[in-house]
Write a protein that holds these residues in place. Structure first.
Motif, short mmCIF file in Angstrom:
data_model
loop_
_atom_site.label_atom_id
_atom_site.label_comp_id
_atom_site.label_asym_id
_atom_site.label_seq_id
_atom_site.Cartn_x
_atom_site.Cartn_y
_atom_site.Cartn_z
N VAL A 1 -8.58 5.26 50.12
CA VAL A 1 -8.80 3.95 50.44
C VAL A 1 -7.64 3.52 51.17
N MET A 2 -7.71 3.07 52.71
CA MET A 2 -6.54 2.40 53.39
C MET A 2 -6.79 1.17 53.51
N THR A 3 -5.77 0.33 53.13
CA THR A 3 -5.61 -1.08 53.53
C THR A 3 -4.31 -1.54 53.92
N GLU B 1 0.25 -6.46 40.56
CA GLU B 1 0.52 -5.10 39.69
C GLU B 1 -0.61 -4.84 38.83
N GLU B 2 -1.60 -5.59 38.69
CA GLU B 2 -2.53 -5.40 37.76
C GLU B 2 -3.39 -4.19 38.28
N PRO B 3 -4.36 -3.38 37.22
CA PRO B 3 -5.29 -2.35 37.55
C PRO B 3 -6.18 -2.87 38.77
N LEU B 4 -6.31 -2.03 39.75
CA LEU B 4 -7.30 -2.23 41.03
C LEU B 4 -8.55 -1.43 41.04
N ILE B 5 -9.78 -1.63 41.32
CA ILE B 5 -10.84 -1.20 41.65
C ILE B 5 -11.37 -1.15 42.99
N VAL B 6 -11.80 0.04 43.46
CA VAL B 6 -12.31 0.22 44.71
C VAL B 6 -13.93 0.24 44.71
N VAL C 1 -21.97 -11.00 46.71
CA VAL C 1 -22.47 -12.00 45.71
C VAL C 1 -23.65 -11.59 44.76
N THR C 2 -24.14 -10.40 45.47
CA THR C 2 -25.39 -9.98 44.48
C THR C 2 -25.50 -8.43 44.09
N ASP C 3 -26.14 -8.18 43.28
CA ASP C 3 -26.44 -6.74 42.94
C ASP C 3 -27.65 -6.30 43.29
N ARG C 4 -28.61 -7.20 44.01
CA ARG C 4 -30.07 -6.80 44.28
C ARG C 4 -30.55 -5.90 45.41
N GLU C 5 -29.36 -5.17 46.00
CA GLU C 5 -29.53 -4.29 47.07
C GLU C 5 -30.46 -3.01 46.44
N ALA C 6 -31.15 -2.32 47.75
CA ALA C 6 -31.99 -1.64 47.12
C ALA C 6 -31.22 -0.44 46.47
N VAL C 7 -30.12 0.00 47.00
CA VAL C 7 -29.24 1.19 46.48
C VAL C 7 -27.97 0.27 45.98
N GLN C 8 -27.52 1.00 44.64
CA GLN C 8 -26.49 0.27 43.96
C GLN C 8 -24.92 1.06 44.41
N HIS C 9 -24.13 -0.07 44.34
CA HIS C 9 -22.69 0.44 44.79
C HIS C 9 -22.01 1.51 43.69
N GLU C 10 -21.02 1.96 44.13
CA GLU C 10 -20.19 2.68 43.44
C GLU C 10 -18.66 2.10 43.13
N ASN C 11 -18.22 2.16 41.92
CA ASN C 11 -16.93 1.84 41.64
C ASN C 11 -15.83 2.90 41.35
N ARG C 12 -14.73 2.67 41.60
CA ARG C 12 -13.88 3.77 41.23
C ARG C 12 -12.46 3.04 40.73
N THR C 13 -11.61 3.42 39.81
CA THR C 13 -10.47 2.89 39.49
C THR C 13 -9.34 3.52 40.41
N VAL C 14 -8.15 2.70 40.77
CA VAL C 14 -7.32 3.33 41.61
C VAL C 14 -6.24 3.89 40.63
N LYS C 15 -5.71 4.95 41.01
CA LYS C 15 -4.93 5.84 40.09
C LYS C 15 -3.64 5.76 40.81
N LEU D 1 -2.02 3.14 51.01
CA LEU D 1 -3.14 3.97 50.64
C LEU D 1 -3.23 3.96 49.13
N LEU D 2 -4.57 3.86 48.77
CA LEU D 2 -5.17 3.75 47.43
C LEU D 2 -5.43 5.14 46.85
N ILE D 3 -4.97 5.81 45.79
CA ILE D 3 -5.50 6.91 45.49
C ILE D 3 -6.51 6.68 44.45
#
Length: 286
Positions: free
Chosen positions: A95-97, A105-110, A118-132, A151-153
């Motif tokens: 991911v680029m930012t 410096e705390e752990p990040l999630i993408v 604001v909601t999780d009611r979408e028809a398809v769920q999102h995916e989370n990944r931890t930044v290494k 860059l986030l790996i």
């Protein structure tokens, strides 16, 4: 309401009832269970938009997009899943930012595949990944907007799904882009309450790109643009993309800062060699 194979969500109608705008009021016994409707893809193409959205089309908004219309948008979250900044998928593991987004410096999630934060009611769920790993440009300084790129790996790749698609990076050889049709897509950098009427949907903001910074004869790392909309938006870290004639989208900038009614972007086109060099130790080749 249903219209053909897609659900049509009208933001104007949703404010007239007490239900969440993605739901229809009904008796609890009639409530349907969510379906696993994610669409897997065999190809690994980049920069492909979902015209009109996936599963549902949005109407009645101003800058709001339909679900997964621009599936490369990513949200950078802290360990408590609070929204920090926008990002953009340039591969399924990167991911680029902007460097200014990485203030902790705390752990990040993408998060990829999300639409309304604001909601999780979408028809398809999102995916989370931890930044290494984090890679910030070596020449970045906090007192300047030059070299504002990072860059986030991720620990593992995002799956190949229709609502999670990386954007294309400009190749080493120039590609013909329609600079009159460039836009930013991302979330407004704000805090909203989780009431039924609250929402923070991916926005699309058309931009007029400064011609002199586009040609970049000075070799500056900054690209300047002016939003065509008068609606105030601050989409820190969000991607600036431009299409080809065949409607394939390429990343040309990331939102760095706003100044005097204009927006400064980090000119990603100037960093292709840097991106390749920094990703090589991770065995990632774009």
């Amino acid at each position: 309401m249903n219209k053909g194979p897609k659900l049509v969500v009208d933001l104007r109608e949703s404010s007239k009832n007490r239900c969440h705008y993605l739901e229809v009021c009904c008796h609890p016994d009639d409530k349907l269970k969510p379906l696993d409707a994610a669409i897997h893809m065999e190809h690994n193409q980049c920069g492909i938009s979902n015209v009109g959205g996936v599963f549902m089309t949005l109407t009645g908004g101003r800058l709001e997009t339909s679900f997964a219309e621009f599936a490369w948008t990513a949200a950078i979250l802290d360990a408590g899943h609070n929204f920090l900044c926008n990002g953009v998928l340039i591969s399924r593991k990167v991911v680029m930012t902007t460097a200014t987004c990485l203030t902790t410096e705390e752990p990040l999630i993408v998060r990829a595949g999300d639409w309304d934060l604001v909601t999780d009611r979408e028809a398809v769920q999102h995916e989370n990944r931890t930044v290494k790993d984090r890679v910030v440009h070596q020449q970045f300084r906090w007192d300047s907007t030059q070299y504002n790129i990072a860059l986030l790996i991720l620990t593992e790749e995002f799956p190949r799904l229709q609502h999670i698609v990386p954007v294309c990076l400009a190749p080493m050889t120039p590609v013909d882009l329609d600079k009159e049709s460039c836009f930013v897509c991302g979330w407004n950098h704000r805090i909203v309450s989780k009431t039924p009427s609250a929402r923070n949907i991916v926005l699309k903001m058309e931009m007029d790109i400064d011609k002199s910074s586009w040609s970049n004869n000075s070799r500056s790392t900054i690209l300047e643009g002016t939003p065509r909309s008068e609606q105030p938006v601050y989409a820190k870290g969000a991607p600036l993309v431009c299409p080809t004639e065949s409607s394939r989208y390429y990343l040309v900038g990331i939102w760095s800062t706003s100044l005097n009614g204009g927006t400064q972007f980090t000119d990603v086109r100037q960093f292709r060699l840097w991106i390749n060099r920094e990703l090589r130790p991770f065995n990632i080749f774009l």
